[in-house]
Design an enzyme around this catalytic site. Structure first.
Site, short mmCIF file in Angstrom:
data_model
loop_
_atom_site.label_atom_id
_atom_site.label_comp_id
_atom_site.label_asym_id
_atom_site.label_seq_id
_atom_site.Cartn_x
_atom_site.Cartn_y
_atom_site.Cartn_z
CG HIS A 37 72.24 6.70 111.14
ND1 HIS A 37 70.96 7.00 111.43
CD2 HIS A 37 72.90 7.23 112.31
CE1 HIS A 37 70.63 7.61 112.38
NE2 HIS A 37 72.01 7.85 113.27
CE LYS A 52 72.82 18.26 99.22
NZ LYS A 52 71.83 17.46 99.67
CB ILE A 53 81.59 16.76 96.00
CG1 ILE A 53 82.79 15.90 96.21
CG2 ILE A 53 82.15 17.96 94.98
CD1 ILE A 53 82.95 14.88 95.18
CB CYS A 70 75.94 2.70 99.68
SG CYS A 70 76.58 1.43 98.48
CD GLN A 74 77.52 -5.92 95.87
OE1 GLN A 74 76.65 -6.05 95.27
NE2 GLN A 74 77.96 -6.97 96.45
NE ARG A 76 73.20 3.05 96.80
CZ ARG A 76 72.09 2.90 97.61
NH1 ARG A 76 71.09 3.96 97.74
NH2 ARG A 76 71.84 1.99 98.28
CB CYS A 118 72.86 5.13 115.55
SG CYS A 118 72.31 6.56 116.38
CB CYS A 120 69.48 9.54 116.67
SG CYS A 120 70.77 10.00 115.59
CB CYS A 125 74.51 10.78 113.36
SG CYS A 125 74.44 9.65 115.09
ZN LIG Z 1 72.36 8.58 115.04
#
Ligand SMILES: [Zn+2]
Length: 129
Positions: A37, A52-53, A70, A74, A76, A118, A120, A125
């Site tokens: 990510h 969850k908005i 995403c 294009q 999502r 990343c 992790c 994050c």
């Molecule tokens: Zn991370």
């Protein structure tokens, strides 16, 4: 008034990231867990995005620019950005969010152009750039 959603490039995002008022919202689903990510990005999967908005709006308090992506940005990414814009219009208080953007070419384009990824396992994050 309907909000504009603008597209930004990876290079623009890199320069944005030096500012503390930018939040990156990753709306990929399972891919996030195995593809890595963008450091510091928040994860709000597209399949549960609508539920969850309001949590998202809480979490980005103090940020004025949100950058959605995403995998390819294009479908999502832009659709979640639009959902957020519509939601903000509905609640009439936007928590200071001024700019809603979509990262062109998404995470895959980001990675393909050699930008840092990343890997992790922290949620969220905590890495900076
Ligand atoms: Zn991370």
């Amino acid at each position: 008034m309907s909000r504009n959603i603008s597209y930004i490039t990876g290079t623009q995002l890199l320069s944005f990231k030096r500012r503390p008022n930018v939040a990156i919202i990753d709306v990929r689903d399972d891919e996030r867990s195995y593809d890595g990510h963008i450091a510091g990005s928040l994860h709000f999967a597209s399949d549960s995005f609508s539920d969850k908005i309001s949590k998202l709006v809480q979490e980005v308090k103090g940020k004025d620019t949100l950058v959605f992506h995403c995998a390819l940005s294009q479908v999502r990414g832009p659709s979640c950005a639009r959902k957020l814009a519509n939601y903000l219009e509905g609640i009439k208080e936007d928590g200071g969010i001024k700019n809603i953007c979509v990262l062109e070419r998404g995470f895959n384009g980001w990675e393909a152009s050699g930008q840092p990824v990343c890997r992790c396992n922290n949620v969220p994050c905590k890495e900076g750039m």
